[in-house]
Design a protein around this motif. Structure first.
Motif, PDB file in Angstrom:
ATOM      1  N   HIS A  52       0.614  -1.088  -0.240  1.00  0.00           N
ATOM      2  CA  HIS A  52      -0.048   0.160   0.063  1.00  0.00           C
ATOM      3  C   HIS A  52       1.400   1.072   0.112  1.00  0.00           C
ATOM      4  O   HIS A  52       1.129   2.058  -1.004  1.00  0.00           O
ATOM      5  N   GLU A  55       2.216   1.945  -3.460  1.00  0.00           N
ATOM      6  CA  GLU A  55       1.406   2.367  -4.222  1.00  0.00           C
ATOM      7  C   GLU A  55       1.107   3.936  -4.120  1.00  0.00           C
ATOM      8  O   GLU A  55       0.861   3.834  -5.578  1.00  0.00           O
ATOM      9  N   GLN A  56       1.422   4.340  -2.843  1.00  0.00           N
ATOM     10  CA  GLN A  56       0.812   4.995  -2.222  1.00  0.00           C
ATOM     11  C   GLN A  56       2.623   6.403  -2.896  1.00  0.00           C
ATOM     12  O   GLN A  56       2.135   7.240  -3.699  1.00  0.00           O
ATOM     13  N   SER A  59       2.126   6.187  -6.768  1.00  0.00           N
ATOM     14  CA  SER A  59       0.929   7.031  -7.862  1.00  0.00           C
ATOM     15  C   SER A  59       1.132   8.993  -7.267  1.00  0.00           C
ATOM     16  O   SER A  59       1.057   9.219  -8.252  1.00  0.00           O
ATOM     17  N   THR A  60       1.861   9.427  -6.322  1.00  0.00           N
ATOM     18  CA  THR A  60       2.268  10.556  -6.195  1.00  0.00           C
ATOM     19  C   THR A  60       3.490  11.675  -7.351  1.00  0.00           C
ATOM     20  O   THR A  60       3.190  12.199  -7.861  1.00  0.00           O
TER      21      THR A  60
END
Length: 734
Positions: A52, A55-56, A59-60
């Protein structure tokens, strides 16, 4: 030996012990199953959390890179910048003017991405570098503006001015940019629509510290590391001592790689971006993940030991109780007496605690307990002292060990100096209470013994590095029932030492006279609340310092009066919470509970200061946010109405709902220029664009630019550009 004979003569002990052993075995088996199940669940939870977080970060970073790509594409396809690729002599004829105009046009590209340090345009034919705020030849630019630690000028020139133009990222490197050391990821993008024919590039300098901030949230422990690599496996940015993996290995592995020799004993989690094919790799030490499991393991073992001990004790007691032999009854009596003797230290500790708290008010009860504890029945001298130990540094584990060791050493003082009349009570991990009791003794001699004890303690701790000891002594009384009174006075003396930030020995009779009032007038409360609501951090700090000095240093205020002050300040915090609609993170209720449970009012005041500081910072952030929104509204209005000759401060002030004077001052603070200069600059920029790009008449340009007459426009244009509008248009048409 008699105990062993009793056990051997009957089988009650063994018969009662076996069921408890079976219970312990069952508990251990259950604990083992729970341990294995927990290990599996915690491992799965860790993998999910790591995935998780990755993925953050992905994405950022994908979002930031997409913003950069959008901006770079706009710059690379700007006609003014593209047409300069053909220039070979940048500082001849009108080329210089074109370069300056191109540099000025770079301001049109808004950069709100915090990852971008700066963006440049490099031209091969002219060997020139331009940016929104600079224009240099390549050698001067490398020497004065940007130079990489691991790239010479020739290497840098070869990469950006000689090799084929293409879209690429250079890994993070240390560089000196504008006289500051930076870690920079360099992004190059070809100028124009055709990379093959490009004779220049748009270069974006990305702040690697911003990227590292994302990665630092992943590798929390000191053995962890993380890195980001491009689609070819080249590491772009990293933190920690990482192991670089081959892209084929990552593509052929699952998202989670268990610890092995290949991973240097770390657990590896990795993902790949769908946007650009980059790899995001995170390594974490297994012992961090298994910490929860080890805790459960310790609890299980502890419970098993407790059950085993309880089983043995209960089995033994039942065996003795059910034995029919008189000898067993006698042995039980001896065992009971021995147990009572072993419990005497605990009973004495309980007795001292009740004395200190004032729970014993009956003379008969006191005499009975003293007789049971073999204490002298008639006491003529009582006094208490509090020893507060301060380890200066070290981890929490080392601190607790030091406290245990120091308590043992301090308790041994009375044995080394042969003082039998002092009793010790552990009030807290870092606090000892000394109770002095003498039977028919000279008070002066008793005081001498106390002073000798304190001297021995201070000498003992003086040789200990990074340790300080405060000793607070209460009043001296002739009756045992006054112990609680002496203890309360000792606490006041200790509180005084803490408030004054002093160290050493303080007797209660040395304290200044108590003040029966505290300092917190209404005007100070109003000033504190108003400055907090205004976000005036420095003023709030100054007022809190003043309140602290008045109530904790200049005045000797009793703890009860200090708590009254703190309750009033907590009430002010609750008022602020209701007035400002702040959330529960203020922890005001926690603060109130602390005031009830804690004797150290200085610590409570320190927590109170943190709450006021938090409020000031929150409201300062709100104020800044409102200023940004107001400035955006003003600039948007000017952009829409700059062509209106009647546009002035009054019309804008009416539009946004503020006064003309405040608008003028606010505009100057936000833009570092006054309104008239800003409006004239905007009108001239629009007029120049129409002169270059359209064929409409000068008079029409005058009207659309917001000037009332052609003469006024022409004079202003010549004053700024040095030529009239017609000549400016002719220069560009050539």
């Amino acid at each position: 030996m008699k105990h062993y004979r009793i056990i051997g003569e009957n089988n009650w002990f063994i018969r009662l012990l076996i069921p408890y052993v079976l219970i312990v075995i069952l508990a251990l088996s259950t604990g083992g199953m729970i341990y294995q199940q927990t290990l599996s669940l915690v491992g799965e939870e860790a993998r999910n959390n790591n995935m998780h977080m990755l993925e953050q970060v992905r994405s950022t970073l994908d979002g930031r890179l997409a913003e950069i790509d959008t901006m770079v594409t706009q710059v690379a396809n700007d006609p003014k910048l593209v047409q300069l690729q053909k220039i070979k002599e940048p500082f001849e004829h009108t080329n210089t003017f074109k370069l300056l105009a191109a540099r000025k046009s770079l301001y049109n590209f808004s950069v709100s991405n915090t990852f971008i340090l700066d963006y440049l345009v490099v031209y091969r034919n002219s060997d020139v570098v331009i940016a929104p705020s600079l224009l240099y030849k390549s050698d001067a630019f490398y020497e004065l503006i940007l130079n990489y630690d691991k790239l010479s000028y020739e290497q840098w020139h070869r990469v950006f001015f000689e090799e084929n133009c293409c879209k690429r990222f250079l890994p993070a490197m240390q560089a000196i940019y504008k006289n500051k050391s930076r870690s920079i990821v360099t992004y190059s993008y070809p100028l124009g629509s055709s990379p093959i024919a490009a004779q220049g590039s748009v270069v974006v300098l990305i702040d690697n510290e911003q990227v590292n901030q994302l990665l630092k949230g992943l590798a929390a422990d000191h053995n962890g590391w993380a890195y980001i690599a491009d689609e070819n496996g080249n590491v772009i940015s990293s933190i920690g001592d990482y192991i670089e993996f081959d892209p084929n290995f990552l593509d052929n592995s699952s998202d989670f790689i268990p610890p092995s020799a290949q991973t240097n004993g770390n657990m590896i989690t990795h993902i790949r971006s769908d946007e650009n094919g980059w790899y995001y790799v995170l390594a974490q030490s297994p012992h961090i993940v298994l910490e929860k499991v080890d805790y459960i393991k310790r609890i299980t073992i502890s419970m098993a030991i407790v059950f085993l001990i309880m089983g043995m004790i209960l089995a033994y007691l039942f065996t003795v109780r059910n034995s029919r032999k008189v000898s067993n009854v006698l042995e039980n009596n001896l065992t009971l007496q021995e147990e009572i003797k072993n419990q005497e230290p605990f009973l004495l500790s309980s007795f001292i605690e009740r004395l200190l708290n004032g729970d014993i008010v009956s003379g008969s009860m006191m005499e009975s307990m003293m007789k049971h504890l073999h204490l002298p029945p008639h006491i003529s001298f009582v006094a208490t002292a509090i020893v507060h130990i301060h380890p200066m540094n070290g981890s929490e584990e080392h601190r607790l060990k030091d406290l245990d060791r120091l308590r043992v050493l301090l308790k041994g003082v009375h044995r080394s100096c042969k003082i039998a009349s002092v009793h010790f009570y552990d009030a807290a991990e870092d606090t000892l209470v000394l109770l002095f009791m003498e039977h028919h003794a000279d008070p002066n001699e008793c005081v001498f013994k106390m002073e000798r004890t304190f001297e021995m303690m201070t000498n003992l701790t003086a040789s200990e590095p990074n340790v300080s000891v405060n000793i607070a002594v209460g009043g001296i009384y002739a009756m045992l029932i006054d112990v609680s009174r002496s203890y309360g006075e000792a606490k006041q003396a200790l509180n005084y030492l803490n408030r004054q930030q002093q160290q050493g020995i303080k007797w209660f009779h040395e304290l200044p006279d108590l003040s029966d009032t505290h300092y917190y007038p209404n005007e100070i409360e109003n000033q504190l609340m108003n400055n907090a609501k205004a976000g005036n951090f420095d003023e709030v700090e100054m007022l809190l310092d003043n309140i602290y000095d008045e109530n904790f240093r200049k005045r000797n205020v009793s703890p009860s009066i200090q708590k009254l002050l703190l309750y009033e300040m907590a009430g002010s915090l609750l008022k602020l919470k209701e007035q400002l609609s702040l959330e529960d993170e203020m922890h005001v209720h926690t603060l109130l509970h602390q005031m009830i449970d804690m004797d150290n009012t200085v610590e409570v005041f320190r927590f109170m200061r943190q709450r006021y500081t938090w409020i000031s910072k929150q409201l300062l952030l709100r104020k800044k946010s409102r200023n940004v929104q107001l400035m955006e509204n003003i600039q948007q209005y000017i952009q829409y109405h700059y062509g209106n000759p009647n546009l002035n401060l009054d019309t804008i002030a009416d539009h946004v709902g503020i006064s003309r004077v405040y608008l003028s001052k606010f505009f100057k603070e936000q833009t570092n220029t006054n309104f008239s200069d800003y409006l004239e600059s905007l009108r001239m920029e629009k007029a120049c664009a129409m002169l270059r790009e359209t064929e409409i008449t000068v008079s029409e340009i005058t009207r659309q630019s917001g000037y009332s007459s052609t003469n006024t426009f022409s004079r202003a244009f010549k004053r700024i550009h040095g030529i009239n509008p017609t000549m400016y248009r002719d220069n560009f048409s050539e």
